[in-house]
Scaffold this motif. Structure first.
Motif, PDB file in Angstrom:
ATOM      1  N   VAL A   1       0.861  -1.187   0.000  1.00 28.57           N
ATOM      2  CA  VAL A   1       0.000   0.000   0.000  1.00 28.57           C
ATOM      3  C   VAL A   1       0.892   1.230   0.000  1.00 28.57           C
ATOM      4  O   VAL A   1       1.821   1.343   0.798  1.00 28.57           O
ATOM      5  N   SER A   2       0.612   2.179  -0.880  1.00 28.29           N
ATOM      6  CA  SER A   2       1.424   3.387  -1.000  1.00 28.29           C
ATOM      7  C   SER A   2       1.285   4.282   0.229  1.00 28.29           C
ATOM      8  O   SER A   2       0.269   4.256   0.927  1.00 28.29           O
ATOM      9  N   ASP A   3       2.302   5.087   0.475  1.00 27.11           N
ATOM     10  CA  ASP A   3       2.217   6.106   1.521  1.00 27.11           C
ATOM     11  C   ASP A   3       1.066   7.060   1.213  1.00 27.11           C
ATOM     12  O   ASP A   3       0.828   7.414   0.054  1.00 27.11           O
ATOM     13  N   GLU A   4       0.364   7.484   2.266  1.00 26.35           N
ATOM     14  CA  GLU A   4      -0.693   8.487   2.157  1.00 26.35           C
ATOM     15  C   GLU A   4      -1.723   8.141   1.070  1.00 26.35           C
ATOM     16  O   GLU A   4      -2.185   9.010   0.328  1.00 26.35           O
ATOM     17  N   ALA A   5      -2.116   6.879   1.018  1.00 28.84           N
ATOM     18  CA  ALA A   5      -3.072   6.432   0.005  1.00 28.84           C
ATOM     19  C   ALA A   5      -4.520   6.644   0.416  1.00 28.84           C
ATOM     20  O   ALA A   5      -5.400   6.725  -0.452  1.00 28.84           O
ATOM     21  N   PHE A   6      -4.800   6.743   1.730  1.00 31.40           N
ATOM     22  CA  PHE A   6      -6.178   6.779   2.220  1.00 31.40           C
ATOM     23  C   PHE A   6      -6.424   8.003   3.093  1.00 31.40           C
ATOM     24  O   PHE A   6      -5.507   8.544   3.711  1.00 31.40           O
ATOM     25  N   ASP A   7      -7.684   8.401   3.158  1.00 27.65           N
ATOM     26  CA  ASP A   7      -8.068   9.509   4.033  1.00 27.65           C
ATOM     27  C   ASP A   7      -8.112   9.090   5.491  1.00 27.65           C
ATOM     28  O   ASP A   7      -7.868   9.909   6.386  1.00 27.65           O
ATOM     29  N   HIS A   8      -8.464   7.833   5.744  1.00 30.25           N
ATOM     30  CA  HIS A   8      -8.594   7.326   7.109  1.00 30.25           C
ATOM     31  C   HIS A   8      -8.151   5.862   7.147  1.00 30.25           C
ATOM     32  O   HIS A   8      -8.262   5.141   6.156  1.00 30.25           O
ATOM     33  N   SER A   9      -7.696   5.424   8.303  1.00 25.83           N
ATOM     34  CA  SER A   9      -7.402   4.006   8.508  1.00 25.83           C
ATOM     35  C   SER A   9      -7.884   3.605   9.896  1.00 25.83           C
ATOM     36  O   SER A   9      -8.075   4.452  10.776  1.00 25.83           O
ATOM     37  N   LEU A  10      -8.060   2.287  10.074  1.00 22.52           N
ATOM     38  CA  LEU A  10      -8.546   1.814  11.374  1.00 22.52           C
ATOM     39  C   LEU A  10      -8.207   0.352  11.582  1.00 22.52           C
ATOM     40  O   LEU A  10      -7.962  -0.397  10.633  1.00 22.52           O
ATOM     41  N   ALA A  11      -8.209  -0.031  12.841  1.00 21.68           N
ATOM     42  CA  ALA A  11      -8.136  -1.435  13.253  1.00 21.68           C
ATOM     43  C   ALA A  11      -9.047  -1.562  14.463  1.00 21.68           C
ATOM     44  O   ALA A  11      -8.825  -0.902  15.480  1.00 21.68           O
ATOM     45  N   PHE A  12     -10.083  -2.372  14.341  1.00 22.60           N
ATOM     46  CA  PHE A  12     -11.068  -2.509  15.411  1.00 22.60           C
ATOM     47  C   PHE A  12     -11.042  -3.933  15.953  1.00 22.60           C
ATOM     48  O   PHE A  12     -11.292  -4.889  15.220  1.00 22.60           O
ATOM     49  N   ALA A  13     -10.703  -4.069  17.232  1.00 25.75           N
ATOM     50  CA  ALA A  13     -10.624  -5.380  17.887  1.00 25.75           C
ATOM     51  C   ALA A  13      -9.664  -6.307  17.162  1.00 25.75           C
ATOM     52  O   ALA A  13      -9.974  -7.460  16.881  1.00 25.75           O
ATOM     53  N   VAL A  14      -8.473  -5.790  16.876  1.00 29.01           N
ATOM     54  CA  VAL A  14      -7.480  -6.545  16.094  1.00 29.01           C
ATOM     55  C   VAL A  14      -6.156  -6.694  16.834  1.00 29.01           C
ATOM     56  O   VAL A  14      -5.572  -7.780  16.862  1.00 29.01           O
ATOM     57  N   LEU A  15      -5.671  -5.613  17.433  1.00 31.76           N
ATOM     58  CA  LEU A  15      -4.315  -5.642  17.992  1.00 31.76           C
ATOM     59  C   LEU A  15      -4.157  -6.674  19.097  1.00 31.76           C
ATOM     60  O   LEU A  15      -3.049  -7.154  19.343  1.00 31.76           O
TER      61      LEU A  15
END
Length: 203
Positions: free
Chosen positions: A141-155
């Motif tokens: 995935v390229s740098d700065e490709a998305f407006d937002h990112s998330l991880a929900f109940a993953v770490l």
């Protein structure tokens, strides 16, 4: 892990960045255990991959779609998601969280999960670009490709703090300047009966 999910495309493109999925990906010990658990959820829960609510594949089998959508809104309402924004999720399971965001906010979506069976479900039911891959290595995935990112109940599925930090750093790297990164977790007693024995009491 070699696999056959090398294209990020699906029949109903979501309009956001198209992922170029890796041919192989590394799975850490904790994530490997989670992958086995989630890959087998369809059979254990007797869920039809074509018709069962997507959030059932994330151990929300006692939750209605209306309740799940409320949960999603409650977690992201302060993040400024706007119609047309692009959102990436690491550890997306079958895409329930992303699907809810797409329906409620009009965003385009993409994501990854180590559970190949769930990525197959997402590709047939959610408009977007999805890959079988690890949250700790998003080098495709390229740098700065998305407006937002998330991880929900993953770490919590990662075995060591260093792996959780690596995943968080990747989510920061792929977000545009001025975007948001959301790392979430929920302690939901109602989920307890739908967790496999090895996950009971984990949250």
């Amino acid at each position: 892990v070699p696999h056959d999910l090398r294209s990020g495309s699906k029949a109903r493109p979501g309009g956001g960045p198209e992922l170029r999925c890796p041919a192989t990906y590394k799975v850490e010990a904790g994530a490997a255990k989670a992958r086995r658990m989630y890959n087998g959820l369809q059979d254990r829960g007797n869920y039809d991959p074509a018709t069962a609510p997507l959030h059932y594949f994330s151990f929300y089998g006692k939750t209605s779609l209306e309740e799940y959508d409320h949960l999603v809104r409650a977690h992201v309402k302060s993040l400024g998601y706007r119609k047309g924004d692009s959102v990436f999720e690491a550890g997306m399971a079958a895409g329930a969280f992303l699907d809810s965001l797409s329906r409620q906010f009009g965003v385009s979506v993409a994501g990854v999960d180590v559970a190949q069976n769930l990525i197959r479900i997402a590709r047939t039911r959610v408009a977007g670009s999805f890959c079988a891959a690890s949250a700790t290595d998003l080098s495709f995935v390229s740098d700065e490709a998305f407006d937002h990112s998330l991880a929900f109940a993953v770490l919590l599925y990662l075995s060591r703090p260093e792996e959780a930090c690596a995943a968080a750093k990747e989510l920061v790297r792929i977000v545009k300047k001025g975007g948001t990164v959301f790392l979430g977790q929920i302690n939901d007693p109602e989920m307890a009966g739908f967790k496999p024995p090895e996950q009971q009491g984990a949250m």
